[in-house]
Scaffold this motif. Structure first.
Motif, PDB file in Angstrom:
ATOM      1  N   MET A  41      15.038 -49.039 -15.536  1.00 55.36           N
ATOM      2  CA  MET A  41      14.088 -50.111 -14.997  1.00 55.36           C
ATOM      3  C   MET A  41      12.751 -49.598 -14.533  1.00 55.36           C
ATOM      4  SD  MET A  41      16.665 -52.092 -12.753  1.00 55.36           S
ATOM      5  CE  MET A  41      17.380 -50.938 -11.459  1.00 55.36           C
ATOM      6  N   ASP A  42      12.490 -48.372 -14.142  1.00 56.66           N
ATOM      7  CA  ASP A  42      11.252 -47.761 -13.621  1.00 56.66           C
ATOM      8  C   ASP A  42      10.439 -47.773 -14.937  1.00 56.66           C
ATOM      9  OD1 ASP A  42      11.530 -47.583 -10.921  1.00 56.66           O
ATOM     10  OD2 ASP A  42      12.066 -45.459 -10.976  1.00 56.66           O
ATOM     11  N   ALA A  43      11.025 -47.204 -15.918  1.00 57.96           N
ATOM     12  CA  ALA A  43      10.272 -47.041 -17.325  1.00 57.96           C
ATOM     13  C   ALA A  43       9.911 -48.494 -17.842  1.00 57.96           C
ATOM     14  CB  ALA A  43      11.100 -46.281 -18.369  1.00 57.96           C
ATOM     15  N   ASN A  52      16.207 -53.733  -6.768  1.00 56.66           N
ATOM     16  CA  ASN A  52      16.881 -53.642  -5.770  1.00 56.66           C
ATOM     17  C   ASN A  52      18.032 -55.018  -5.532  1.00 56.66           C
ATOM     18  OD1 ASN A  52      16.178 -51.319  -4.684  1.00 56.66           O
ATOM     19  ND2 ASN A  52      14.612 -52.362  -3.278  1.00 56.66           N
ATOM     20  N   ARG A  53      17.671 -56.237  -6.065  1.00 60.19           N
ATOM     21  CA  ARG A  53      18.207 -57.469  -6.108  1.00 60.19           C
ATOM     22  C   ARG A  53      19.164 -57.339  -7.344  1.00 60.19           C
ATOM     23  NH1 ARG A  53      14.455 -62.226  -6.437  1.00 60.19           N
ATOM     24  NH2 ARG A  53      16.498 -63.529  -6.557  1.00 60.19           N
ATOM     25  N   LEU A  92      25.114 -55.538  -8.503  1.00 58.25           N
ATOM     26  CA  LEU A  92      26.149 -54.912  -9.172  1.00 58.25           C
ATOM     27  C   LEU A  92      26.981 -54.066  -8.215  1.00 58.25           C
ATOM     28  CD1 LEU A  92      23.797 -53.714 -12.176  1.00 58.25           C
ATOM     29  CD2 LEU A  92      25.441 -55.472 -12.218  1.00 58.25           C
ATOM     30  N   ALA A  93      26.362 -53.704  -7.103  1.00 62.54           N
ATOM     31  CA  ALA A  93      27.285 -52.774  -6.073  1.00 62.54           C
ATOM     32  C   ALA A  93      28.694 -53.257  -5.933  1.00 62.54           C
ATOM     33  CB  ALA A  93      26.538 -52.860  -4.840  1.00 62.54           C
ATOM     34  N   PRO A  94      28.875 -54.243  -5.747  1.00 60.91           N
ATOM     35  CA  PRO A  94      30.471 -54.814  -5.523  1.00 60.91           C
ATOM     36  C   PRO A  94      31.306 -54.218  -6.705  1.00 60.91           C
ATOM     37  CG  PRO A  94      29.103 -56.736  -5.017  1.00 60.91           C
ATOM     38  CD  PRO A  94      28.241 -55.638  -5.572  1.00 60.91           C
ATOM     39  N   MET A  95      31.122 -53.988  -7.710  1.00 55.36           N
ATOM     40  CA  MET A  95      31.666 -53.590  -8.886  1.00 55.36           C
ATOM     41  C   MET A  95      32.267 -52.281  -9.079  1.00 55.36           C
ATOM     42  SD  MET A  95      29.491 -55.083 -12.177  1.00 55.36           S
ATOM     43  CE  MET A  95      28.848 -57.107 -12.039  1.00 55.36           C
ATOM     44  N   HIS A  96      31.488 -51.392  -7.985  1.00 52.17           N
ATOM     45  CA  HIS A  96      32.105 -50.023  -7.714  1.00 52.17           C
ATOM     46  C   HIS A  96      33.367 -49.691  -7.551  1.00 52.17           C
ATOM     47  CE1 HIS A  96      32.369 -46.777  -5.056  1.00 52.17           C
ATOM     48  NE2 HIS A  96      31.693 -45.906  -5.734  1.00 52.17           N
TER      49      HIS A  96
END
Length: 141
Positions: free
Chosen positions: A114-116, A125-126, A131-135
């Motif tokens: 994403m930075d690239a 961050n959004r 995606l975090a709950p998929m952990h």
């Protein structure tokens, strides 16, 4: 105050209020729409395949299918007009023994991609928050 000065002040106030309420680009647009998401996924997969920490886990993966599902998934997560047609995260990762370190390596590769691609940090961050709950469905207990 003269009428012309009053009208100028009123015009300036209206202009400033219009600027303040102008909508920001949506998350999908901040990712560059479908072409931007496709480029991001390509960048991510290149990084993953070059990442010694996790590349071996992708040796037997159908990369064309993975690419297509990731584009759908990210597009849907950022509010684009896409529908994710892949398996659930639990089904996709069952029996793969994905560790916390593996998961973190992939997230690092995603952030670097994403930075690239020049995606704004707030937009990144959004997406990561979505995606975090998929952990829990990816990392083995």
């Amino acid at each position: 105050m003269g009428i012309s000065r009053l009208l100028s002040s009123l015009g300036l106030a209206l202009l400033l209020s219009a600027c303040a309420s102008a909508p920001r680009a949506g998350l999908y647009e901040q990712f560059g729409g479908r072409p931007g998401i496709e480029a991001l996924v390509e960048e991510l997969l290149v990084r993953v395949l070059e990442d010694e920490r996790i590349a071996a886990q992708f040796a037997e993966v159908d990369l064309v299918n993975l690419n297509d599902r990731l584009v759908e998934q990210i597009c849907a997560e950022v509010g684009g007009p896409c529908e994710y047609t892949g398996r659930t995260m639990a089904e996709s990762h069952e029996g793969l023994a994905i560790t916390e370190a593996d998961f973190n390596a992939l997230v690092e590769d995603l952030v670097a991609a994403m930075d690239a691609r020049g995606i704004p940090r707030r937009a990144q961050n959004r997406l990561l928050a979505r995606l975090a709950p998929m952990h829990r469905d990816i990392v083995s207990p």
